[in-house]
Design a protein around this motif. Structure first.
Motif, mmCIF file in Angstrom:
data_model
loop_
_atom_site.group_PDB
_atom_site.id
_atom_site.type_symbol
_atom_site.label_atom_id
_atom_site.label_comp_id
_atom_site.label_asym_id
_atom_site.label_seq_id
_atom_site.Cartn_x
_atom_site.Cartn_y
_atom_site.Cartn_z
ATOM 1 N N UNK A 644 0.861 -1.186 0.000
ATOM 2 C CA UNK A 644 0.000 0.000 0.000
ATOM 3 C C UNK A 644 0.894 1.232 0.000
ATOM 4 N N UNK A 645 0.601 2.169 -0.883
ATOM 5 C CA UNK A 645 1.432 3.366 -1.014
ATOM 6 C C UNK A 645 1.181 4.297 0.163
ATOM 7 N N UNK A 646 2.255 4.648 0.878
ATOM 8 C CA UNK A 646 2.171 5.531 2.031
ATOM 9 C C UNK A 646 2.396 6.980 1.608
ATOM 10 N N UNK A 647 2.458 7.881 2.600
ATOM 11 C CA UNK A 647 2.610 9.304 2.300
ATOM 12 C C UNK A 647 3.870 9.586 1.478
ATOM 13 N N UNK A 788 1.376 18.372 -0.684
ATOM 14 C CA UNK A 788 0.848 17.100 -0.186
ATOM 15 C C UNK A 788 1.184 16.897 1.288
ATOM 16 N N UNK A 789 2.407 17.246 1.682
ATOM 17 C CA UNK A 789 2.821 17.013 3.070
ATOM 18 C C UNK A 789 2.507 18.206 3.968
ATOM 19 N N UNK A 790 1.968 19.279 3.386
ATOM 20 C CA UNK A 790 1.579 20.438 4.178
ATOM 21 C C UNK A 790 2.729 21.325 4.595
ATOM 22 N N UNK A 791 3.818 21.319 3.824
ATOM 23 C CA UNK A 791 4.980 22.173 4.124
ATOM 24 C C UNK A 791 4.788 23.502 3.388
ATOM 25 N N UNK A 792 4.114 24.458 4.047
ATOM 26 C CA UNK A 792 3.789 25.731 3.394
ATOM 27 C C UNK A 792 5.029 26.562 3.106
#
Length: 818
Positions: A644-647, A788-792
């Motif tokens: 299963x593909x993770x983050x 995607x990872x929320x690194x603004x």
């Protein structure tokens, strides 16, 4: 688009693959295969190429992959025929006429002229320059322009063009047209960029009717040259072979400066595919009755006329799969429910020959299953648990050890001495079964023995103190197949005894007897009746006077075998033989019947296993590499144990233009987050720059420190891949990071003019523009990863980075879309 299931794909009806032989490209070929495999069923495909010899094989693969009929439309002849010439000593000599006939006499005449002219001495550059000038003038007088001159070096292309400064091939009207067109095109550039050395140099060249075309040109300059050439305003174009790929701009004449190129490893002659692709640019449909191809032999000549003939008339390179696995491909496929990675691998062109046989293999497996079910069941007269299959497996194992021993036996010091003519041997013949024979000749090189054999009359079963795994009168018929069947030279009968002169594989030899008969083996080999009768009577007399046993030589001691492997093989063989004797099957009256049935069942089981393996995923060529890459992804937490593909895997799916593994690790280790946009760009440029520059760039302390961290991380990733069995050298993987454009990209992002950054490197302008353009794509990919990872913080920095580099001549709009 295909991986993400973009809505746009639903509206596509046709996809055209021009120059489909690009599938042979080591870097880009995999993209072509992926696209063909993954296109939806409703999309139709057109594939175009002028140089595909195995077109039916390729069409068959496309048809089976897409489950559609494929129509092959081929043209046997060129619309405009070509004539091929050699040029030396200012003479142009036809070597291949328009009917495709190779003129060997012309080759030898030209070679003689070349040798007389050069006399083994190197031709000076000045002489070569004058020859070029003379040839261009000659072609102009004969109205053979425009001409494309193919040269396999950017530097040589520029040098040859510069050497034409004394020639002017355009009229006043044409000069005016060129001037207006070039000025109009470059007007979209900034005043500073209009004065770039390359722009000024090419503009002056174009006004005289000359042009250059190679990867080092700025894209806008390359497009100007192409458009002027298509209007016949460029009379002589010096180009690298990329001009022949994807650019449909024919000329009247094509010239090869030298029919040799460097392929990254060494210099070699052009192969037929390369030559035909480039020479095919000669001859304009509707304008020329014939096209002309000229091969210059100013400082090089072919060693043999067949080399030239092969280049001119040989078959083009076959299409071969360059399908390869990447981490981005794997995580993308693992996310798509409609595809299994194994199915994509199976449908690749590399598996075409195997997959073509699948229907036939499936039918064979079905027939083998039916045949196996029809075989009788194994039974046992002693109890309800038949042991014959175990007995047969032990028999096969003993035969394997015996074969290993016999291989060493032949090379032993005593083999040639003991295996001499007249020696009595005990063999297992496929027809006579266990029988005695006389050795006629021993062939040590091909491991065969020529023997006189007499049929077993049934009285030899207890003679030898040596068993063939049963003491029954009837010998076992089932034998492991040998590489070579017996070869009968002569056969006959003497009374009730059959005899033959036969050549057997030495593995049929079971024991060497001490007895040796004095007999004329030459006459025996010729089948002399008197000598045959003596041989048969002598062998019968031996068996009758030996009190039930015949003395044999010791396989180890008498043949002086001392190698450990041979001794161990023979010891294992003897142990297994004893196991056979202890088995309840050994003295069973039904042994032969049950043994043969077990052999048939074993053969069918083995065949079923082979066919099942052929039809399974395990038979896919790239499966081992796929499994290794999956383990790497699991170790780094891109996927879990269920695949299963993770983050991290979802982030990797966004990266296509950079090294997906290294870039993903940089993002998740926050290596880029604390850097300034221009510093991030400098670091990312190390993954996209193809050109080398010996000058070490001047870097800021922060960029240098970060680069060292990135290189160390790359080395560790290389080690991890190597530890999981992939063919990755950690040092080579780390050395792929190329520093050549770090300073250039940094300064460009800081607003430095293009003319000034060209002073920082030796890399050509065109390569810099392509690298920065590709870098912008990489910026957008990293920006998507940050989202995607929320690194603004990283997201905003990548937006700024993209804005910093998207300016001026690097991102000048294409002339073709204006």
């Amino acid at each position: 688009m295909l991986y993400k299931g973009a809505d746009l794909v639903r509206d596509i009806e046709w996809v055209i693959f021009d120059e489909v032989h690009y599938i042979n490209d080591p870097e880009r070929g995999v993209v072509w295969e992926e696209t063909i495999i993954m296109l939806p069923e409703h999309v139709n495909i057109i594939l175009l190429s002028a140089s595909v010899p195995n077109v039916n094989e390729f069409a068959d693969w496309v048809g089976r992959t897409k489950r559609k009929k494929v129509f092959v439309v081929a043209t046997a002849k060129r619309p405009v025929p070509l004539e091929h010439h050699l040029y030396t000593c200012r003479e142009r000599i036809k070597i291949l006429d328009d009917s495709g006939t190779f003129l060997a006499d012309s080759f030898f005449a030209t070679k003689k002229m070349f040798q007389e002219k050069t006399k083994g001495q190197r031709i000076s550059d000045k002489t070569i320059q004058s020859e070029w000038v003379h040839l261009v003038k000659e072609l102009e007088k004969e109205s053979q322009l425009p001409v494309v001159c193919f040269i396999f070096s950017r530097k040589k292309v520029d040098e040859c063009a510069d050497n034409m400064r004394t020639l002017d091939l355009t009229t006043g009207v044409e000069k005016s047209q060129i001037q207006v067109f070039v000025n109009q095109c470059v007007s979209r550039l900034s005043p500073c960029d209009r004065q770039l050395p390359q722009v000024m140099r090419v503009k002056e060249m174009l006004l005289r009717g000359f042009g250059v075309h190679h990867a080092g040109l700025l894209p806008i300059i390359k497009e100007i040259v192409e458009m002027l050439f298509s209007q016949s305003l460029v009379k002589v174009l010096f180009a690298t072979e990329t001009f022949a790929m994807g650019v449909n701009m024919p000329a009247r004449t094509v010239i090869f400066q030298k029919p040799r190129k460097h392929d990254g490893k060494d210099f070699r002659d052009l192969n037929p595919s390369e030559y035909q692709q480039m020479s095919g640019r000669a001859g304009r449909r509707g304008l020329d009755k014939k096209g002309m191809v000229i091969i210059l032999t100013l400082d090089y000549f072919f060693e043999d006329h067949m080399d030239l003939k092969k280049m001119l008339t040989g078959s083009p390179q076959r299409l071969e799969s360059k399908f390869r696995l990447t981490y981005a491909m794997l995580v993308n496929l693992l996310r798509v429910e409609d595809f299994r990675v194994e199915d994509i691998l199976r449908r690749s062109f590399s598996e075409a020959s195997i997959q073509k046989l699948v229907p036939q293999q499936s039918e064979l497996r079905k027939l083998a299953k039916e045949k196996f079910e029809k075989l009788g069941k194994l039974t046992c007269i002693y109890d309800e648990f038949p042991a014959i299959e175990e007995y047969y497996e032990t028999y096969l194992a003993s035969e394997e050890h015996f074969s290993k021993f016999r291989e060493s036996f032949l090379e032993s010091p005593g083999a040639k001495t003991q295996l001499s003519a007249g020696r009595v041997l005990l063999v297992q013949d496929p027809v006579f079964g266990r029988c005695l024979g006389l050795l006629i000749r021993f062939f040590s090189t091909d491991k065969n023995i020529r023997m006189f054999l007499m049929s077993n009359d049934g009285n030899q079963s207890q003679l030898f103190g040596y068993s063939f795994y049963n003491n029954a009168d009837t010998p076992i018929k089932k034998q492991p197949p040998l590489q070579k069947p017996e070869k009968i030279h002569r056969e006959g009968e003497y009374g009730n005894t059959k005899w033959k002169i036969v050549e057997l594989n030495v593995l049929r030899l079971r024991k060497v007897c001490k007895d040796k008969l004095t007999i004329d083996v030459q006459q025996l080999e010729n089948g002399d009746n008197g000598v045959v009768s003596v041989a048969i009577n002598s062998l019968n007399k031996l068996t009758q006077t030996k009190s039930g046993t015949l003395t044999v030589l010791d396989d180890i001691k008498d043949f002086k075998i001392s190698t450990i492997d041979a001794v161990e093989a023979f010891s294992s063989f003897q142990e297994l033989e004893q196991e056979l004797k202890k088995s309840k099957c050994h003295n069973c009256p039904q042994l032969e019947q049950q043994f043969n049935l077990a052999a048939d069942r074993h053969a069918l089981k083995k065949k079923l296993q082979q066919l099942s393996h052929t039809l399974s995923d395990e038979n896919v060529m790239l499966l081992p590499e796929f499994q290794k890459r999956v383990r790497v992804l699991e170790t780094l937490n891109y996927i879990d144990s269920n695949r299963t593909v993770l983050l991290k895997g979802r982030v990797m799916c966004e990266i296509n233009s950079l090294d997906e593994l290294l870039a993903s690790e940089l993002i998740f280790h926050n290596i880029l987050t604390d850097l300034e946009p221009q510093e991030i760009l400098a670091i990312l440029s190390t993954m996209i720059c193809p050109d080398k520059d010996d000058n070490r760039p001047t870097l800021t302390p922060v960029v240098q420190k970060t680069f060292d961290i990135v290189k160390d991380m790359a080395y560790k990733l290389g080690e991890l891949q190597y530890e999981h069995g992939l063919d990755v050298d950690p040092q080579e993987y780390a050395n792929k990071l190329n520093m050549a454009l770090m300073e250039v990209v940094y300064e460009w992002a800081m607003g430095t003019a293009f003319a000034d950054i060209m002073n920082l490197t030796l890399i050509p302008e065109g390569s810099i523009v392509r690298a920065i353009t590709r870098l912008d794509v990489g910026c957008n990919e990293v920006k998507n990863c940050a989202r995607i990872i929320g690194n603004t913080s990283l997201f905003h920095k990548m937006e700024i980075a993209s804005q910093k580099i998207k300016r001026d001549i690097v991102f000048a709009a294409s002339l073709y879309v204006q």
